[in-house]
Scaffold this motif. Structure first.
Motif, PDB file in Angstrom:
ATOM      1  N   LEU A 184     -24.285 -24.647  55.592  1.00 51.37           N
ATOM      2  CA  LEU A 184     -25.736 -24.576  55.438  1.00 51.37           C
ATOM      3  C   LEU A 184     -26.075 -24.152  54.004  1.00 51.37           C
ATOM      4  O   LEU A 184     -25.396 -23.290  53.435  1.00 51.37           O
TER       5      LEU A 184
ATOM      6  N   SER B 261     -28.777 -12.867  50.157  1.00 49.40           N
ATOM      7  CA  SER B 261     -28.014 -11.690  50.592  1.00 49.40           C
ATOM      8  C   SER B 261     -28.527 -10.386  49.968  1.00 49.40           C
ATOM      9  O   SER B 261     -28.786  -9.419  50.693  1.00 49.40           O
TER      10      SER B 261
ATOM     11  N   LEU C 141     -21.470 -16.512  57.720  1.00 46.28           N
ATOM     12  CA  LEU C 141     -21.075 -17.483  58.733  1.00 46.28           C
ATOM     13  C   LEU C 141     -21.832 -18.798  58.548  1.00 46.28           C
ATOM     14  O   LEU C 141     -21.242 -19.880  58.618  1.00 46.28           O
ATOM     15  N   ALA C 142     -23.130 -18.696  58.302  1.00 45.72           N
ATOM     16  CA  ALA C 142     -23.932 -19.902  58.082  1.00 45.72           C
ATOM     17  C   ALA C 142     -23.450 -20.642  56.839  1.00 45.72           C
ATOM     18  O   ALA C 142     -23.383 -21.874  56.827  1.00 45.72           O
ATOM     19  N   ASP C 143     -23.104 -19.890  55.801  1.00 44.89           N
ATOM     20  CA  ASP C 143     -22.606 -20.507  54.570  1.00 44.89           C
ATOM     21  C   ASP C 143     -21.266 -21.208  54.808  1.00 44.89           C
ATOM     22  O   ASP C 143     -21.012 -22.278  54.266  1.00 44.89           O
ATOM     23  N   SER C 144     -20.426 -20.617  55.647  1.00 45.56           N
ATOM     24  CA  SER C 144     -19.119 -21.235  55.916  1.00 45.56           C
ATOM     25  C   SER C 144     -19.253 -22.545  56.690  1.00 45.56           C
ATOM     26  O   SER C 144     -18.376 -23.395  56.615  1.00 45.56           O
ATOM     27  N   PHE C 145     -20.339 -22.695  57.430  1.00 45.89           N
ATOM     28  CA  PHE C 145     -20.580 -23.944  58.145  1.00 45.89           C
ATOM     29  C   PHE C 145     -21.304 -24.979  57.287  1.00 45.89           C
ATOM     30  O   PHE C 145     -21.645 -26.052  57.766  1.00 45.89           O
TER      31      PHE C 145
ATOM     32  N   ILE D 271     -27.362 -21.980  51.718  1.00 46.08           N
ATOM     33  CA  ILE D 271     -27.878 -20.606  51.631  1.00 46.08           C
ATOM     34  C   ILE D 271     -28.041 -20.259  50.153  1.00 46.08           C
ATOM     35  O   ILE D 271     -27.075 -20.327  49.389  1.00 46.08           O
TER      36      ILE D 271
ATOM     37  N   THR E 193     -24.044 -12.866  59.272  1.00 45.01           N
ATOM     38  CA  THR E 193     -24.694 -14.110  59.707  1.00 45.01           C
ATOM     39  C   THR E 193     -24.874 -15.067  58.531  1.00 45.01           C
ATOM     40  O   THR E 193     -24.653 -16.278  58.668  1.00 45.01           O
ATOM     41  N   ILE E 194     -25.251 -14.536  57.383  1.00 42.10           N
ATOM     42  CA  ILE E 194     -25.405 -15.368  56.188  1.00 42.10           C
ATOM     43  C   ILE E 194     -24.061 -15.962  55.783  1.00 42.10           C
ATOM     44  O   ILE E 194     -23.962 -17.151  55.471  1.00 42.10           O
TER      45      ILE E 194
END
Length: 52
Positions: free
Chosen positions: A18, A25, A12-16, A20, A9-10
């Protein structure tokens, strides 16, 4: 498995895009593993006391 879910999830959020923090992690991993280690040790102590 929970650790993999959180790390995925982290990532994925970073790839969008956000923002982070880099420390999130490892902190999440140690917290999840530590929580389940605590539960495991607690269960073993409780089980040993109940068997005697």
């Amino acid at each position: 498995m929970y650790s993999i879910l959180v790390l995925g999830t982290i990532m994925l959020a970073d790839s969008f895009g956000l923002p982070i923090p880099a420390w999130l992690s490892p902190v999440a991993t140690f917290a999840i593993v530590g929580y389940f280690l605590y539960r495991s040790v607690h269960e073993q102590k409780k089980g040993a006391a109940g068997a005697a």
